[in-house]
Scaffold this motif. Structure first.
Motif, short mmCIF file in Angstrom:
data_model
loop_
_atom_site.label_atom_id
_atom_site.label_comp_id
_atom_site.label_asym_id
_atom_site.label_seq_id
_atom_site.Cartn_x
_atom_site.Cartn_y
_atom_site.Cartn_z
N ASP A 128 0.82 -1.22 0.00
CA ASP A 128 0.00 0.00 0.00
C ASP A 128 0.85 1.27 0.00
O ASP A 128 0.32 2.37 -0.06
CB ASP A 128 -0.97 0.01 1.19
CG ASP A 128 -0.23 -0.25 2.49
OD1 ASP A 128 0.98 -0.52 2.45
OD2 ASP A 128 -0.87 -0.18 3.56
N ARG A 129 2.16 1.11 0.05
CA ARG A 129 3.05 2.29 0.03
C ARG A 129 3.46 2.68 -1.40
O ARG A 129 4.08 3.73 -1.59
CB ARG A 129 4.31 2.01 0.85
CG ARG A 129 4.03 1.82 2.34
CD ARG A 129 3.84 3.15 3.05
NE ARG A 129 5.15 3.74 3.34
CZ ARG A 129 5.35 5.03 3.55
NH1 ARG A 129 4.33 5.88 3.46
NH2 ARG A 129 6.55 5.48 3.81
N VAL A 130 3.14 1.84 -2.36
CA VAL A 130 3.59 2.14 -3.72
C VAL A 130 2.96 3.43 -4.23
O VAL A 130 3.62 4.24 -4.88
CB VAL A 130 3.27 0.96 -4.67
CG1 VAL A 130 3.63 1.32 -6.11
CG2 VAL A 130 4.04 -0.28 -4.25
N LYS A 131 1.68 3.63 -3.87
CA LYS A 131 1.01 4.87 -4.27
C LYS A 131 1.78 6.09 -3.74
O LYS A 131 2.00 7.07 -4.46
CB LYS A 131 -0.42 4.86 -3.71
CG LYS A 131 -1.36 5.79 -4.41
CD LYS A 131 -2.75 5.65 -3.84
CE LYS A 131 -3.68 6.72 -4.39
NZ LYS A 131 -3.09 8.07 -4.45
N GLN A 132 2.23 5.98 -2.48
CA GLN A 132 3.00 7.10 -1.90
C GLN A 132 4.34 7.28 -2.61
O GLN A 132 4.81 8.40 -2.80
CB GLN A 132 3.26 6.85 -0.41
CG GLN A 132 2.11 7.33 0.45
CD GLN A 132 1.77 6.32 1.52
OE1 GLN A 132 1.28 5.23 1.21
NE2 GLN A 132 2.07 6.67 2.76
N LEU A 133 4.94 6.16 -2.97
CA LEU A 133 6.20 6.25 -3.72
C LEU A 133 5.97 7.02 -5.01
O LEU A 133 6.75 7.93 -5.36
CB LEU A 133 6.72 4.84 -4.03
CG LEU A 133 7.93 4.79 -4.98
CD1 LEU A 133 9.18 5.36 -4.32
CD2 LEU A 133 8.20 3.37 -5.46
N VAL A 134 4.90 6.69 -5.72
CA VAL A 134 4.62 7.37 -6.98
C VAL A 134 4.35 8.86 -6.73
O VAL A 134 4.81 9.72 -7.49
CB VAL A 134 3.45 6.69 -7.72
CG1 VAL A 134 3.07 7.47 -8.98
CG2 VAL A 134 3.82 5.26 -8.08
N ASP A 135 3.63 9.16 -5.65
CA ASP A 135 3.41 10.57 -5.31
C ASP A 135 4.74 11.28 -5.09
O ASP A 135 4.95 12.40 -5.55
CB ASP A 135 2.55 10.69 -4.05
CG ASP A 135 1.10 10.27 -4.31
OD1 ASP A 135 0.71 10.22 -5.50
OD2 ASP A 135 0.38 9.98 -3.34
N GLU A 136 5.64 10.60 -4.38
CA GLU A 136 6.97 11.16 -4.12
C GLU A 136 7.72 11.40 -5.44
O GLU A 136 8.36 12.45 -5.63
CB GLU A 136 7.75 10.19 -3.22
CG GLU A 136 9.21 10.51 -2.99
CD GLU A 136 9.43 11.80 -2.23
OE1 GLU A 136 8.54 12.18 -1.44
OE2 GLU A 136 10.47 12.45 -2.47
N LEU A 137 7.63 10.46 -6.35
CA LEU A 137 8.30 10.61 -7.65
C LEU A 137 7.71 11.78 -8.42
O LEU A 137 8.42 12.49 -9.13
CB LEU A 137 8.19 9.33 -8.47
CG LEU A 137 8.84 8.07 -7.87
CD1 LEU A 137 8.59 6.86 -8.75
CD2 LEU A 137 10.33 8.28 -7.65
N LYS A 138 6.39 11.97 -8.28
CA LYS A 138 5.76 13.11 -8.96
C LYS A 138 6.28 14.42 -8.39
O LYS A 138 6.56 15.36 -9.14
CB LYS A 138 4.24 13.04 -8.79
CG LYS A 138 3.58 12.11 -9.78
CD LYS A 138 2.06 12.11 -9.63
CE LYS A 138 1.46 10.98 -10.44
NZ LYS A 138 0.12 10.60 -9.95
N ILE A 139 6.41 14.47 -7.07
CA ILE A 139 6.95 15.68 -6.44
C ILE A 139 8.35 15.96 -6.96
O ILE A 139 8.73 17.09 -7.20
CB ILE A 139 6.96 15.51 -4.89
CG1 ILE A 139 5.53 15.55 -4.36
CG2 ILE A 139 7.82 16.60 -4.23
CD1 ILE A 139 5.39 15.07 -2.92
N GLN A 140 9.11 14.89 -7.17
CA GLN A 140 10.47 15.04 -7.71
C GLN A 140 10.46 15.29 -9.21
O GLN A 140 11.51 15.37 -9.83
CB GLN A 140 11.30 13.79 -7.39
CG GLN A 140 11.57 13.58 -5.91
CD GLN A 140 12.48 12.38 -5.67
OE1 GLN A 140 13.10 11.84 -6.58
NE2 GLN A 140 12.54 11.94 -4.41
#
Lengths: 470, 470
Positions: B338-350
């Motif tokens: 369930d953390r993959v979505k957050q990872l993708v959000d983080e990548l978007k921020i970057q």
């Protein structure tokens, strides 16, 4: 004080840090830690006036790589090529033989090209001190104070100093790789790790090898006597060298000789024998994570990400090394580092190219790299160094389109010569004799599109080659 | 019995199974399990005579993908495009509105395009049974018997049967995603998971939406009334649709209505909501390992390797998913799905392209993919489907070399037309107007080498485009 002759052992294949290190470009030539390869940092250290011009002993396959890496850092060395892999015993015999031909009492330091030493000035100092003991007839090995009961090294039991108050100690015993428990006892008893770096007088080492392993001695001497010069490289005689038994210098001499001594070396040494060691040598954040290249780590600690080209992400997995190269990925638990060699063996059994060869293939003239492949086509990036020239060749099954994207190409096509500039292309039909040269001052980069029914590297007929390749 | 109108919800962006699924080609369109996408397996199931020709509701970005995937399996559907993402409430309102325009008592089944159902015949049977209850005025949801106290689903508390001895049960309560403990109690009390698939009569659903969420109802109706036809797609009116509050159908209707019912569904259902679920649906060996593509697993269990292009190896790391795509790698612990979505959000921020876009970019006419990049050049593989044509265009900063490696290209260059065959090339200087067409019967593949000082995708002036793009 007389100078020390450094001999760098540079022939390893470095499978323990696959996939970055492979036979075609092993560990000692890649920037595992920092910007330079360990071969280059070792060579840079030898610029000290205490040393003579070094000898590099390596496998014939690596000759242009070595020349290239020396050129990059502006270092000089004599390069001696082994026509086959015979382990460290024959290599040290060659080192001693070459040194003895200069003067029998030449002091030699044999250094591995794939080790990391944090305190390089410290190592230079140790070499000088050990050199004095070597001049007196000792074969001195650098002994490293253990920081863990490692099972991957031989251990050294120190004896009395060679001179009262001196730093060099007589070696009481040279013991093989122990199990964990034994290693723990060794540490408590004050043993040292054998770092595999030695200092000795040429005639002393020759005498010991001749005594314990006469076959190695004779093979090495014959291989030197019949050596050939090829484009400036000293190539040992293949037939003679192949007669040398495959044996490490530890087994051949160090475990048996009574001339062994050790000098304790507290110089931040690592043989970078596992990915874990690379992680330990890398800069880490508070969670112990270390990222080289493009990487993101979440919910994890003690992670080492190494990414050549693309984005590598780790979520919720701790204590792992993740290595991403252009054609292979390794996810490895810290504690399983010694299994990487077996993994590579398994890949070899499966006949996978990635086991030993990189995607980028280095050649004397530069490199090429496949960037796309289809059923009847292949696309390569080709980079040719200034002044270099590929062999005159032809293919029976493929035509080639060359598009120059940087620099200028001089293209021989049958009887014609064309200069092809950036943003120009040239077509090489099946069967034409062609030759590519970079006549310029900067790298020549071109994109090659091959089309045909067979695209193997072996569809090549070479007519002339400035690098004397078959 | 009257037929059921299937409506497939196909607009999700599938970030939970990044990096294979990304906004440019999300989960429902990729073969996560098996050879076909879940969208395709869902559509194939609907070939049953119980169903009318389906309606697919999706995001406008996916229109050509949907058409393409339908063509591949020979399926027919009406495609309705949402001009913006408004969650499932407005989408169901549109489904009900479109069905009501055929006949108010049309029975509709709303299915997610990104779920996996093992027992497809079972699902068809359930739809028929639920359809009977729907015809009587119930809004029936498919309730899945839980096999673990999952916290990622809403739960359904079943009540009495709608008819004595019937399979459809009244819904006593529709409860939100619980914590683990509560979920455990729910299971013991006989609750079901809400699968997010519904069967209802068009007029009943319309009445409920109009009652609980009049703004959604009105926006959906207006968007349908002002819809436009564009190349055969039904495009909802953007302005009207944007007025619909962003709300899921669960919040909008299901939690409030007294018409809800459920039908227990024991059909091997999964919403493939995490990489762990994908692993569970994959074939595994005795150690629980599953390899898709080129991979080797040593000293580990419960590993799922998915590799698009290159060799992926795992040594000594258990309970992980390793996904290798052409430009991104994910190493994920099973429990952190369930953390993959957050990872993708983080990548978007970057601001990383890999967060949302694949390396291979699909276009109405085929696809392109960058295969190499340098400072002043870029190399792409371009594939054009038979009969398709790119826009008439020009660039201010780059010249292009096209080398055809498969099929035949018709190239318009300023006033000329050239046929370029396999193993031929053509040059397009900076500023020329050009257009690429595949006039043939097989895919056209070409290698494009761009050179110039600026190589961004936005250096393009489009003069004419058969796909009505800006």
């Amino acid at each position: 004080m007389t100078k020390i002759l450094p001999v760098i052992m540079c022939g390893g294949s470095g499978t323990r840090v696959w996939p970055e290190s492979r036979e075609t470009l092993p560990k000692q030539f890649i920037p595992l830690v920092g910007e330079r390869s360990t071969f280059q940092t070792t060579m840079a250290m030898l610029a000290d006036p205490a040393f003579e011009k070094p000898i590099v002993i390596s496998n014939a396959d690596y000759r242009f790589l070595i020349a290239d890496q020396l050129r990059q850092i502006g270092a000089q060395a004599d390069i001696v090529l082994e026509p086959s892999r015979r382990d460290s015993g024959p290599a040290v015999a060659v080192a001693a033989g070459l040194a003895a031909r200069r003067a029998p009492d030449t002091v030699v330091v044999v250094l591995a090209a794939d080790h990391v030493v944090r305190d390089r000035a410290g190592l230079v100092k140790l070499c000088k001190k050990a050199g004095e003991a070597a001049a007196e007839g000792y074969i001195v090995t650098l002994g490293v104070k253990p920081d863990s009961p490692a099972t991957g090294y031989g251990y050294l039991r120190p004896g009395a100093p060679t001179h009262a108050g001196g730093e060099v100690l007589k070696l009481d015993a040279f013991v093989e790789k122990p199990d964990r428990e034994t290693a723990q006892r060794y540490i408590e008893a004050g043993y040292f790790w054998n770092s595999g770096n030695f200092i000795f007088r040429a005639d002393v080492m020759q005498a010991e090898i001749a005594h314990f392993e006469p076959a190695i001695f004779e093979a090495a001497e014959a291989a030197i006597d019949a050596a050939a010069n090829d484009l400036g490289f000293c190539v040992l005689d293949a037939e003679a060298f192949a007669r040398a038994p495959k044996k490490s210098i530890d087994y051949a001499v160090m475990e048996k000789t009574d001339k062994a001594a050790l000098i304790p070396a507290d110089i931040g040494w690592s043989d970078v024998g596992t990915w874990r060691a690379v992680w330990e040598l890398s800069e880490r954040d508070e969670a112990g994570n270390s990222v080289r290249g493009e990487g993101v780590v979440m919910d994890a600690k003690n992670v080492h990400v190494r990414s050549e080209d693309m984005l590598t992400t780790v979520v919720g997995v701790s204590d792992v090394i993740v290595v991403t190269t252009q054609d292979a990925v390794l996810v490895l638990n810290h504690e399983h580092g010694d299994r990487v060699k077996q993994l590579v063996d398994e890949l070899k059994i499966q006949n996978r190219r990635e086991a030993g060869a990189h995607k980028r293939i280095f050649r004397p003239w530069g490199y090429y790299q496949s960037i796309d492949e289809g059923q009847r086509y292949q696309v390569k990036r080709i980079v040719v160094k200034p002044g270099e020239r590929l062999s005159l060749q032809k293919h029976f099954h493929r035509a080639e389109h060359w598009i120059v994207v940087r620099g200028t190409a001089e293209v021989g096509r049958d009887e014609e010569i064309h200069l092809v500039h950036e943003n120009e292309s040239i077509y090489l039909p099946i069967g034409c004799k062609h030759r590519l040269t970079n006549p310029g001052k900067i790298d020549l980069e071109l994109i090659e599109v091959q089309t045909g029914s067979y695209l193997g590297e072996d569809d090549i007929v070479r007519f002339e080659d400035v690098y004397n390749r078959g």
